[in-house]
Design a protein around this motif. Structure first.
Motif, mmCIF file in Angstrom:
data_model
loop_
_atom_site.group_PDB
_atom_site.id
_atom_site.type_symbol
_atom_site.label_atom_id
_atom_site.label_comp_id
_atom_site.label_asym_id
_atom_site.label_seq_id
_atom_site.Cartn_x
_atom_site.Cartn_y
_atom_site.Cartn_z
ATOM 1 N N ARG A 64 0.841 -1.189 0.000
ATOM 2 C CA ARG A 64 0.000 0.000 0.000
ATOM 3 C C ARG A 64 0.878 1.241 0.000
ATOM 4 O O ARG A 64 2.010 1.214 0.506
ATOM 5 C CB ARG A 64 -0.922 0.003 1.221
ATOM 6 N N VAL A 65 0.373 2.342 -0.563
ATOM 7 C CA VAL A 65 1.091 3.609 -0.604
ATOM 8 C C VAL A 65 0.167 4.711 -0.120
ATOM 9 O O VAL A 65 -1.066 4.583 -0.157
ATOM 10 C CB VAL A 65 1.605 3.931 -2.022
ATOM 11 N N GLU A 66 0.767 5.802 0.323
ATOM 12 C CA GLU A 66 0.009 6.971 0.765
ATOM 13 C C GLU A 66 0.004 8.020 -0.338
ATOM 14 O O GLU A 66 1.049 8.324 -0.914
ATOM 15 C CB GLU A 66 0.632 7.543 2.031
ATOM 16 N N ILE A 67 -1.157 8.558 -0.647
ATOM 17 C CA ILE A 67 -1.277 9.633 -1.634
ATOM 18 C C ILE A 67 -1.152 10.966 -0.904
ATOM 19 O O ILE A 67 -1.972 11.307 -0.052
ATOM 20 C CB ILE A 67 -2.612 9.550 -2.395
ATOM 21 N N LEU A 68 -0.100 11.703 -1.241
ATOM 22 C CA LEU A 68 0.155 12.984 -0.592
ATOM 23 C C LEU A 68 -0.562 14.133 -1.298
ATOM 24 O O LEU A 68 -1.040 15.068 -0.648
ATOM 25 C CB LEU A 68 1.664 13.252 -0.538
ATOM 26 N N SER A 69 -0.627 14.097 -2.619
ATOM 27 C CA SER A 69 -1.281 15.168 -3.373
ATOM 28 C C SER A 69 -1.716 14.620 -4.726
ATOM 29 O O SER A 69 -1.218 13.595 -5.192
ATOM 30 C CB SER A 69 -0.331 16.356 -3.560
ATOM 31 N N GLY A 70 -2.662 15.341 -5.372
ATOM 32 C CA GLY A 70 -3.149 14.948 -6.681
ATOM 33 C C GLY A 70 -4.531 14.346 -6.660
ATOM 34 O O GLY A 70 -5.227 14.353 -7.669
ATOM 35 N N ALA A 71 -4.924 13.778 -5.524
ATOM 36 C CA ALA A 71 -6.255 13.201 -5.373
ATOM 37 C C ALA A 71 -6.792 13.598 -4.015
ATOM 38 O O ALA A 71 -6.017 13.879 -3.092
ATOM 39 C CB ALA A 71 -6.229 11.688 -5.533
ATOM 40 N N ALA A 72 -8.120 13.628 -3.887
ATOM 41 C CA ALA A 72 -8.743 14.089 -2.655
ATOM 42 C C ALA A 72 -9.761 13.082 -2.164
ATOM 43 O O ALA A 72 -10.148 12.147 -2.875
ATOM 44 C CB ALA A 72 -9.405 15.453 -2.873
ATOM 45 N N THR A 73 -10.177 13.291 -0.919
ATOM 46 C CA THR A 73 -11.197 12.432 -0.319
ATOM 47 C C THR A 73 -12.480 12.455 -1.159
ATOM 48 O O THR A 73 -12.933 13.524 -1.573
ATOM 49 C CB THR A 73 -11.503 12.905 1.105
ATOM 50 N N GLY A 74 -13.035 11.277 -1.400
ATOM 51 C CA GLY A 74 -14.252 11.167 -2.187
ATOM 52 C C GLY A 74 -14.020 10.827 -3.641
ATOM 53 O O GLY A 74 -14.956 10.418 -4.336
ATOM 54 N N ASP A 75 -12.806 10.998 -4.145
ATOM 55 C CA ASP A 75 -12.511 10.622 -5.528
ATOM 56 C C ASP A 75 -12.622 9.109 -5.690
ATOM 57 O O ASP A 75 -12.276 8.345 -4.783
ATOM 58 C CB ASP A 75 -11.116 11.081 -5.928
ATOM 59 N N THR A 76 -13.100 8.706 -6.864
ATOM 60 C CA THR A 76 -13.199 7.278 -7.177
ATOM 61 C C THR A 76 -12.043 6.899 -8.087
ATOM 62 O O THR A 76 -11.928 7.394 -9.197
ATOM 63 C CB THR A 76 -14.526 6.950 -7.869
ATOM 64 N N LEU A 77 -11.158 6.036 -7.558
ATOM 65 C CA LEU A 77 -10.015 5.570 -8.329
ATOM 66 C C LEU A 77 -10.373 4.304 -9.078
ATOM 67 O O LEU A 77 -11.150 3.462 -8.584
ATOM 68 C CB LEU A 77 -8.815 5.313 -7.418
ATOM 69 N N ILE A 78 -9.792 4.169 -10.248
ATOM 70 C CA ILE A 78 -9.975 2.971 -11.074
ATOM 71 C C ILE A 78 -8.639 2.334 -11.287
ATOM 72 O O ILE A 78 -7.666 3.003 -11.708
ATOM 73 C CB ILE A 78 -10.638 3.322 -12.419
ATOM 74 N N ALA A 79 -8.516 1.053 -10.995
ATOM 75 C CA ALA A 79 -7.261 0.350 -11.166
ATOM 76 C C ALA A 79 -6.933 0.216 -12.642
ATOM 77 O O ALA A 79 -7.776 -0.220 -13.419
ATOM 78 C CB ALA A 79 -7.316 -1.029 -10.507
ATOM 79 N N PRO A 80 -5.718 0.593 -13.051
ATOM 80 C CA PRO A 80 -5.345 0.444 -14.455
ATOM 81 C C PRO A 80 -5.141 -1.025 -14.808
ATOM 82 O O PRO A 80 -4.988 -1.870 -13.914
ATOM 83 C CB PRO A 80 -4.047 1.236 -14.567
ATOM 84 N N PRO A 81 -5.136 -1.348 -16.104
ATOM 85 C CA PRO A 81 -4.859 -2.739 -16.483
ATOM 86 C C PRO A 81 -3.512 -3.177 -15.945
ATOM 87 O O PRO A 81 -2.596 -2.373 -15.753
ATOM 88 C CB PRO A 81 -4.873 -2.693 -18.006
ATOM 89 N N ALA A 82 -3.406 -4.473 -15.715
ATOM 90 C CA ALA A 82 -2.175 -5.002 -15.115
ATOM 91 C C ALA A 82 -0.961 -4.671 -15.948
ATOM 92 O O ALA A 82 0.127 -4.408 -15.458
ATOM 93 C CB ALA A 82 -2.295 -6.511 -14.918
ATOM 94 N N GLY A 83 -1.085 -4.661 -17.269
ATOM 95 C CA GLY A 83 0.064 -4.376 -18.126
ATOM 96 C C GLY A 83 0.473 -2.928 -18.115
ATOM 97 O O GLY A 83 1.571 -2.590 -18.564
ATOM 98 N N ALA A 84 -0.384 -2.030 -17.605
ATOM 99 C CA ALA A 84 -0.061 -0.606 -17.611
ATOM 100 C C ALA A 84 0.732 -0.189 -16.383
ATOM 101 O O ALA A 84 1.344 0.864 -16.375
ATOM 102 C CB ALA A 84 -1.338 0.223 -17.705
ATOM 103 N N ARG A 85 0.732 -0.981 -15.312
ATOM 104 C CA ARG A 85 1.445 -0.623 -14.098
ATOM 105 C C ARG A 85 2.906 -1.008 -14.265
ATOM 106 O O ARG A 85 3.239 -2.176 -14.474
ATOM 107 C CB ARG A 85 0.822 -1.332 -12.893
ATOM 108 N N ARG A 86 3.781 -0.006 -14.097
ATOM 109 C CA ARG A 86 5.211 -0.258 -14.236
ATOM 110 C C ARG A 86 5.966 0.361 -13.078
ATOM 111 O O ARG A 86 5.502 1.293 -12.455
ATOM 112 C CB ARG A 86 5.729 0.321 -15.552
#
Length: 347
Positions: free
Chosen positions: A325-347
């Motif tokens: 797990r990682v902590e998001i410091l900036s760029g996203a806020a409470t209430g935002d809905t994140l979508i997991a990218p395809p497995a091949g896109a994570r590098r």
């Protein structure tokens, strides 16, 4: 061309001109439905960690010191050797003690001769006193002389024994069981009483944290510690323990704390490593690492915008105590809905 023909041509062209300058927008391409796991960002309570330096050491350091002045005749250990408590690791010799012992031995022999003479005189005086030749005072004088001679013998022998006991203190003894850290006095050197001949680890091995004084009151007995410098390279897991002792003194703006860390060996004494200590709790946005995509050194997350649209935004992240797990410091806020990218896109 006749006028009637021109009017017909204009009427035929009018619909095409009107269709080209109309005010209605061109329809957009349809947006594909959002796919993949989703996560709504919500703050959670996490442990607040501070990076600190640490030193692998033992609870105490014991010095094997010279108890008498003299010449270090032998030293049987080197740095890194293991010793047991009471083991003789060196020998100091003072030649003067030998001469003193011989002198006191001669004094004892002379006193013993005086004792023999005094006892013979006492026997003669007793005989004459019994036959009425000497008075009682003469007998008392002879008995006192015999006692004084015997006392002189005892004193000379005690002094001779004392010299022998001092010479016996020339043995350098390990005060505790452990590993020799320093043994820098070479054999043949002249040493004074109290000179450190060898330094030996004493007590269990600990990880001594070097903390800034600003953490006073935040780090206490029981605070969690991660030894990141001792992490298993294959698994990436850092050993975890708790603070067992906090030293009350502050020196040079720093304070110290001991951690009973499992797996510390005495051959690691003096090694400096990185560590993290828990200083409290706080609220943070923590997400599984699979929701973050890294491209050319920049981290991104995919956020749902509206019903079927998404937006890929850069974020700043930081590691958490859980490697997954990682902590998001900036760029996203409470209430935002994140979508997991395809497995091949994570590098």
């Amino acid at each position: 061309m006749t006028r009637l023909s021109l009017i017909g041509i204009v009427l035929l062209a009018a619909p095409f001109a009107l269709s080209g300058c109309g005010s209605d927008p061109v329809p957009t391409q349809p947006v594909a439905a959002v796919q993949g796991a989703t996560l709504i960002l919500q703050p959670s309570t996490i442990t607040d960690w501070k990076d600190v330096g640490a030193l692998v050491t033992s609870v105490d350091m014991a010095d094997a010191r010279a108890r008498i002045p003299g010449i270090l005749e032998s030293l049987t250990v080197r740095e890194g050797d293991l010793v047991r408590k009471g083991q003789v690791i060196g020998q100091i010799v003072d030649s003067r003690l030998g001469y003193e012992g011989a002198a006191y031995g001669a004094q004892a022999a002379a006193a013993q001769a005086q004792v023999a003479q005094a006892e013979a005189e006492l026997a003669r005086v007793k005989y004459l006193h019994a036959n009425g030749v000497y008075a009682q005072a003469r007998l008392d004088q002879a008995e006192a002389a015999a006692r004084a001679a015997r006392a002189q013998v005892a004193a000379a022998r005690a002094q001779q024994s004392a010299v022998g006991a001092v010479a016996g203190q020339g043995a350098v003894v390990a005060p505790s069981a452990g590993r020799v850290l320093m043994a820098q006095v070479p054999a043949g050197s002249a040493v004074a009483a109290g000179t450190s001949i060898a330094t030996i680890t004493s007590g269990p091995m600990v990880l001594r944290l070097e903390l800034p004084e600003t953490l006073a009151g935040k780090v206490r007995v029981g605070s969690a510690v991660l030894a990141t410098g001792l992490a298993d390279g294959a698994k990436g897991v850092a050993p975890r323990a708790t603070v067992s002792r906090v030293y009350p003194a502050v020196t040079g703006g720093q304070m110290a704390a001991d951690v009973q860390m499992p797996g510390l060996a005495s051959n690691m004494v003096g090694r400096r490593i990185a560590a993290r200590v828990a200083t409290g709790e706080r609220q943070a946005l923590v997400v599984p690492r699979r929701f973050v995509e890294t491209s050319y050194g920049i981290d991104y997350v995919t956020i749902r915008v509206g019903k079927d649209a998404t937006s890929r935004v850069p974020v700043q992240i930081a590691p958490s105590d859980d490697p997954a797990r990682v902590e998001i410091l900036s760029g996203a806020a409470t209430g935002d809905t994140l979508i997991a990218p395809p497995a091949g896109a994570r590098r």
